[in-house]
Design a protein around this motif. Structure first.
Motif, PDB file in Angstrom:
ATOM      1  N   CYS A 178     -38.515  31.890  14.447  1.00 15.94           N
ATOM      2  CA  CYS A 178     -39.066  32.093  13.104  1.00 15.94           C
ATOM      3  C   CYS A 178     -38.921  33.529  12.625  1.00 15.94           C
ATOM      4  O   CYS A 178     -38.818  34.458  13.401  1.00 15.94           O
ATOM      5  CB  CYS A 178     -40.535  31.686  13.073  1.00 15.94           C
ATOM      6  SG  CYS A 178     -40.732  29.921  13.267  1.00 15.94           S
ATOM      7  N   PHE A 179     -38.965  33.662  11.321  1.00 16.26           N
ATOM      8  CA  PHE A 179     -38.770  34.944  10.666  1.00 16.26           C
ATOM      9  C   PHE A 179     -39.978  35.852  10.839  1.00 16.26           C
ATOM     10  O   PHE A 179     -39.860  37.057  10.901  1.00 16.26           O
ATOM     11  CB  PHE A 179     -38.507  34.666   9.186  1.00 16.26           C
ATOM     12  CG  PHE A 179     -38.061  35.864   8.408  1.00 16.26           C
ATOM     13  CD1 PHE A 179     -36.729  36.268   8.468  1.00 16.26           C
ATOM     14  CD2 PHE A 179     -38.950  36.576   7.621  1.00 16.26           C
ATOM     15  CE1 PHE A 179     -36.300  37.372   7.751  1.00 16.26           C
ATOM     16  CE2 PHE A 179     -38.531  37.683   6.903  1.00 16.26           C
ATOM     17  CZ  PHE A 179     -37.203  38.082   6.961  1.00 16.26           C
ATOM     18  N   CYS A 180     -41.178  35.279  10.900  1.00 17.78           N
ATOM     19  CA  CYS A 180     -42.384  36.096  11.034  1.00 17.78           C
ATOM     20  C   CYS A 180     -43.334  35.429  12.028  1.00 17.78           C
ATOM     21  O   CYS A 180     -43.119  34.292  12.427  1.00 17.78           O
ATOM     22  CB  CYS A 180     -43.041  36.304   9.664  1.00 17.78           C
ATOM     23  SG  CYS A 180     -44.267  35.058   9.235  1.00 17.78           S
TER      24      CYS A 180
ATOM     25  N   GLY B  71     -44.989  31.420  12.180  1.00 14.06           N
ATOM     26  CA  GLY B  71     -44.362  30.276  12.826  1.00 14.06           C
ATOM     27  C   GLY B  71     -44.779  30.186  14.288  1.00 14.06           C
ATOM     28  O   GLY B  71     -45.133  29.113  14.795  1.00 14.06           O
TER      29      GLY B  71
ATOM     30  N   ILE C 256     -50.307  33.774   4.233  1.00 19.00           N
ATOM     31  CA  ILE C 256     -49.175  34.602   4.653  1.00 19.00           C
ATOM     32  C   ILE C 256     -49.277  36.026   4.085  1.00 19.00           C
ATOM     33  O   ILE C 256     -48.731  36.966   4.644  1.00 19.00           O
ATOM     34  CB  ILE C 256     -47.825  33.937   4.262  1.00 19.00           C
ATOM     35  CG1 ILE C 256     -46.635  34.679   4.880  1.00 19.00           C
ATOM     36  CG2 ILE C 256     -47.670  33.821   2.758  1.00 19.00           C
ATOM     37  CD1 ILE C 256     -46.635  34.772   6.390  1.00 19.00           C
TER      38      ILE C 256
ATOM     39  N   SER D 268     -47.466  27.727   5.651  1.00 21.34           N
ATOM     40  CA  SER D 268     -46.089  28.172   5.861  1.00 21.34           C
ATOM     41  C   SER D 268     -45.499  28.562   4.508  1.00 21.34           C
ATOM     42  O   SER D 268     -45.599  27.819   3.540  1.00 21.34           O
ATOM     43  CB  SER D 268     -45.261  27.033   6.462  1.00 21.34           C
ATOM     44  OG  SER D 268     -43.882  27.369   6.397  1.00 21.34           O
ATOM     45  N   CYS D 269     -44.887  29.748   4.447  1.00 23.36           N
ATOM     46  CA  CYS D 269     -44.434  30.233   3.139  1.00 23.36           C
ATOM     47  C   CYS D 269     -43.129  29.596   2.705  1.00 23.36           C
ATOM     48  O   CYS D 269     -42.692  29.769   1.579  1.00 23.36           O
ATOM     49  CB  CYS D 269     -44.307  31.753   3.140  1.00 23.36           C
ATOM     50  SG  CYS D 269     -42.748  32.356   3.818  1.00 23.36           S
ATOM     51  N   GLY D 270     -42.491  28.879   3.616  1.00 23.58           N
ATOM     52  CA  GLY D 270     -41.289  28.141   3.252  1.00 23.58           C
ATOM     53  C   GLY D 270     -39.996  28.923   3.343  1.00 23.58           C
ATOM     54  O   GLY D 270     -38.926  28.388   3.056  1.00 23.58           O
ATOM     55  N   LYS D 271     -40.068  30.166   3.771  1.00 24.32           N
ATOM     56  CA  LYS D 271     -38.861  30.995   3.777  1.00 24.32           C
ATOM     57  C   LYS D 271     -37.860  30.549   4.839  1.00 24.32           C
ATOM     58  O   LYS D 271     -36.665  30.574   4.606  1.00 24.32           O
ATOM     59  CB  LYS D 271     -39.249  32.456   4.006  1.00 24.32           C
ATOM     60  CG  LYS D 271     -38.066  33.411   3.968  1.00 24.32           C
ATOM     61  CD  LYS D 271     -38.543  34.871   3.973  1.00 24.32           C
ATOM     62  CE  LYS D 271     -37.380  35.819   3.967  1.00 24.32           C
ATOM     63  NZ  LYS D 271     -37.537  36.899   2.972  1.00 24.32           N
ATOM     64  N   CYS D 272     -38.389  30.178   6.016  1.00 18.95           N
ATOM     65  CA  CYS D 272     -37.425  29.795   7.053  1.00 18.95           C
ATOM     66  C   CYS D 272     -37.655  28.367   7.539  1.00 18.95           C
ATOM     67  O   CYS D 272     -38.778  27.867   7.608  1.00 18.95           O
ATOM     68  CB  CYS D 272     -37.400  30.796   8.203  1.00 18.95           C
ATOM     69  SG  CYS D 272     -38.951  31.019   9.050  1.00 18.95           S
TER      70      CYS D 272
ATOM     71  N   PRO E 170     -42.553  37.253   3.767  1.00 21.81           N
ATOM     72  CA  PRO E 170     -42.339  38.463   4.560  1.00 21.81           C
ATOM     73  C   PRO E 170     -40.951  39.074   4.342  1.00 21.81           C
ATOM     74  O   PRO E 170     -40.004  38.376   3.973  1.00 21.81           O
ATOM     75  CB  PRO E 170     -42.475  37.971   6.004  1.00 21.81           C
ATOM     76  CG  PRO E 170     -43.254  36.712   5.918  1.00 21.81           C
ATOM     77  CD  PRO E 170     -42.886  36.088   4.606  1.00 21.81           C
TER      78      PRO E 170
ATOM     79  N   CYS F 227     -40.078  27.065  10.751  1.00 24.10           N
ATOM     80  CA  CYS F 227     -41.513  27.053  10.461  1.00 24.10           C
ATOM     81  C   CYS F 227     -41.835  26.010   9.404  1.00 24.10           C
ATOM     82  O   CYS F 227     -42.744  25.192   9.574  1.00 24.10           O
ATOM     83  CB  CYS F 227     -41.958  28.451  10.026  1.00 24.10           C
ATOM     84  SG  CYS F 227     -43.629  28.536   9.345  1.00 24.10           S
ATOM     85  N   ARG F 228     -41.085  26.004   8.331  1.00 24.94           N
ATOM     86  CA  ARG F 228     -41.380  25.072   7.235  1.00 24.94           C
ATOM     87  C   ARG F 228     -41.255  23.625   7.695  1.00 24.94           C
ATOM     88  O   ARG F 228     -42.158  22.813   7.512  1.00 24.94           O
ATOM     89  CB  ARG F 228     -40.425  25.345   6.061  1.00 24.94           C
ATOM     90  CG  ARG F 228     -40.713  24.536   4.818  1.00 24.94           C
ATOM     91  CD  ARG F 228     -39.666  24.801   3.737  1.00 24.94           C
ATOM     92  NE  ARG F 228     -38.356  24.319   4.126  1.00 24.94           N
ATOM     93  CZ  ARG F 228     -37.244  25.051   4.143  1.00 24.94           C
ATOM     94  NH1 ARG F 228     -37.279  26.320   3.784  1.00 24.94           N
ATOM     95  NH2 ARG F 228     -36.094  24.522   4.519  1.00 24.94           N
TER      96      ARG F 228
END
Ligand SMILES: Cc1cc2nc3c(=O)[nH]c(=O)nc-3n(C[C@H](O)[C@H](O)[C@H](O)COP(=O)(O)O)c2cc1C
Ligand code: SF4
Ligand code: FES
Lengths: 164, 447
Positions: B389-391, B394, B173, B344-348, B191, B351-352
């Protein structure tokens, strides 16, 4: 008393790292400093992370979350030599899976494990940007390309000899 | 077909031995563009020539480089340049070759970008696994300092410039520009909300240009020789040359530097020696795991941004993974989903959780327990990720599912009908992944 082994042993490197970033942005040094911790202690220990926090002027929990987020920061001790074999799509198309079978058999461990003598850890990893030379691996981050069982035997023998 | 560039613009290490050494690089016009710019051009003029060249970003999105530089506000200081050498898209290995074998050209391009926008500090963000090739890059930087090409009062002017390398630590990411900036600030690589864009508020909330390594490696030649020189290659909308990382079932996997728009996918396949297995090639992923797969019937398409669009795919990062008829697309899609679930960075949540459920579905297929209902479920899971998704990561994760289903639905049907799941090889693959995950699986930040 706060342990400050890193500062004593690696002070020149710490200064060099800090000099890269604006003085009021010391936090940017967290990642390079965590690499120093890992070199010094073998993995990201609580003591090491506390020291990083102190140097950067941030909370230890923030350093911990950084160490937890990035996969290259180890949370446990690993073997002296970490062999990371890529098993992402392009490498597997060129036989990486069979190569890993061989590596597991040769070392007598499964991917993810460390040999009993604590010398070698074998893991699988995502693409390492060398897909044209598959099967490939990194040993303590040094690249090894176009691997075959014979080459792997040589590599392992050499690693074992290095410690004698 | 042989390689068509008898003289490379980027992969010059293939023409000039030891070009990684400063003396050799300088003997081959190295830093001539740099000297020309600092001693005789204004920053705007450098931006102008890069704009005229039509150079587009090589990191994936293809955004015009000169235009991006022109967005940097003049009156806010300091400004920064961050060079994207995170190169983690499966199948991509071009930036690796550049920093390892032609590092001065990367440094010179970086320097020119800094001069153009009025920045005095650049960070080259390299993925942590590049520790070994980064030694070459760092040596080149050190040599450039020693030769007075970087540092204070360059060429007797009052312009000064520092270039630093910053190592990442294993997170795909961080190739996303705002996550890269967060990471450079010492935070977890998640992000940022955009706008504001980095040009206005980037590193340390200051105006920041982010460019890919390959993008910047084009700039020295453009500044030295002019935009018309660069436009001798490529098309009106896709000018210049591009590196194609070719991997998978070909005889000669390698980096190929080609003029854009001249050759077709089929030509590229032939340059790479054709199928390495004797079986016909079934499909290609043009930009790694993130890209819509292209079935062989579309191999007539030309290699440029527009033509790839007309066949429903992208040029992207140009990591061409060729796959022969033996490849089961259910298996291939699972490999790609595994990657995105891991990264997946886990922020949203979409996606996570979405990549988590998608991988579960594919694992079920490989283990032999799935029915056609599970295949239909993939589309449902996709819908819960796509557009939510946020970025872009996803969204990327859905490509492998959507487009293997679209072009190779029969693979899925046969997989279920013929009971291909549960084979010894698939079981071993699943066991290995689960074992690795248990021992090393990382807890991703949930926020
Ligand atoms: C998930 C994700 C991963 C990315 N990885 C990379 C990368 O490894 N290298 C890169 O140059 N750009 C990458 N990008 C694109 C960057 O966000 C950005 O657009 C690019 O660095 C801009 O440089 P360019 O205009 O020169 O292409 C990625 C984007 C996303 C969404
Ligand atoms: S889409 Fe995925 S990678 Fe992007 S911010 Fe959301 S969780 Fe992170
Ligand atoms: S897939 Fe293994 S190095 Fe890229």
């Amino acid at each position: 008393m706060l342990n400050s082994m890193l500062k004593e042993k690696r002070s020149a490197e710490i200064e060099q790292i800090l000099a890269k970033y604006p003085p009021e942005r010391k936090r940017s040094a967290v990642m390079p400093l965590l690499y120093l911790v890992q070199e010094e202690y073998g993995y990201c220990t609580d003591d090491g992370m506390r020291e990083v926090a102190e140097i950067c002027g941030i909370d230890p929990t923030e350093v911990k979350s950084v160490a937890g987020f990035y996969s290259m920061y180890r949370k446990h001790a690993a073997g002296k030599y970490v062999i990371e074999v890529c098993d992402d799509l392009p490498c597997v198309l060129r036989g990486a899976d069979k190569f890993i079978d061989y590596a597991e058999q040769k070392l007598g461990i499964k991917a993810g494990e460390t040999t009993q003598d604590g010398k070698i850890t074998l893991t699988t990893v995502m693409c390492l940007a060398a897909c044209d030379r598959a099967p490939m691996c990194q040993v303590n981050l040094n690249y090894h390309y176009d691997l075959t069982p014979e080459k792997f035997d040589q590599l392992v023998d050499e690693l074992k000899k290095r410690d004698e | 077909m042989t390689t068509p560039m008898d003289k490379h613009v980027l992969l010059r290490d293939e023409d000039v031995q030891d070009i990684r050494e400063l003396a050799v690089y300088q003997a081959n016009e190295g830093y001539a563009g740099w000297k020309k710019a600092v001693t005789s051009m204004k920053g705007e003029e450098v931006i102008g020539v890069v704009k005229d060249s039509g150079l587009r970003g090589r990191g994936g999105a293809g955004f015009p480089a000169g235009l991006k530089w022109s967005f940097i506000p003049k009156d806010i200081n300091p400004k920064y340049v961050t060079v994207n050498c995170d190169e983690s898209e499966p199948g991509t290995f071009k930036d690796h070759q550049l920093i390892r074998n032609n590092p001065h050209q990367v440094i010179e391009g970086t320097a020119l970008c800094c001069y153009a926008i009025g920045a005095h500090v650049a960070y080259i963000y390299c993925r942590g696994e590049f520790k070994e090739p980064v030694q070459n890059l760092q040596k080149a930087i050190d040599d450039a300092y020693a030769a007075g090409l970087l540092g204070k009062n360059l060429f007797g002017t009052d312009y000064s410039l520092d270039v630093y390398v910053h190592l990442g630590a294993g997170a795909y990411i961080c190739g996303e520009e705002s996550a890269l900036i967060e990471s450079l600030e010492g935070k977890i690589g998640q992000p940022r909300l955009k706008p504001p864009f980095p040009a206005v508020s980037g590193l340390y909330n200051k105006p920041t240009v982010i460019n890919n390594v390959e993008t910047l490696a084009n700039v020295p030649g453009i500044v030295l020789n002019g935009s018309a020189w660069y436009r001798q290659w490529g098309t009106e909308k896709s000018p210049g040359v591009k590196i194609f990382s070719v991997s998978g079932h070909v005889k000669k996997p390698d980096n190929y530097e080609l003029p854009l728009g001249k050759y077709s996918i089929q030509d590229l396949l032939e340059m790479a020696g054709g199928s390495s297995t004797g079986l016909p090639i079934k499909a290609v992923l043009p930009a790694g795991s993130s890209s819509p797969i292209i079935p062989a019937v579309n191999f007539h398409a030309k290699l440029d941004y527009e033509s790839m669009g007309t066949i429903g795919s992208v040029l992207g990062s140009c990591s061409w993974i060729f796959m022969d008829e033996s490849v089961d697309m259910v298996w291939a899609a699972r490999k790609m989903i595994r990657f995105f679930k891991h990264e997946s960075c886990g922020k949203c949540t979409p996606c996570r959780e979405g990549t988590h459920w998608a991988l579960k579905l594919y694992d079920k297929m490989l283990s032999g327990e799935a029915t056609m209902a599970d295949v239909d479920m993939i589309t449902t899971v996709n819908k819960q990720i796509s557009g939510k998704c946020f970025c872009p990561l996803g969204e990327f994760s859905t490509s492998s599912m959507t487009f293997t289903l679209k072009h190779f639905r029969k693979d899925y049907e046969d997989f279920i009908a013929q009971g291909k799941g549960g084979s010894a090889a698939y079981r071993r693959e699943l066991e290995r992944d689960h074992h690795m995950h248990e021992l090393h699986g990382q807890a991703k930040a949930h926020s």
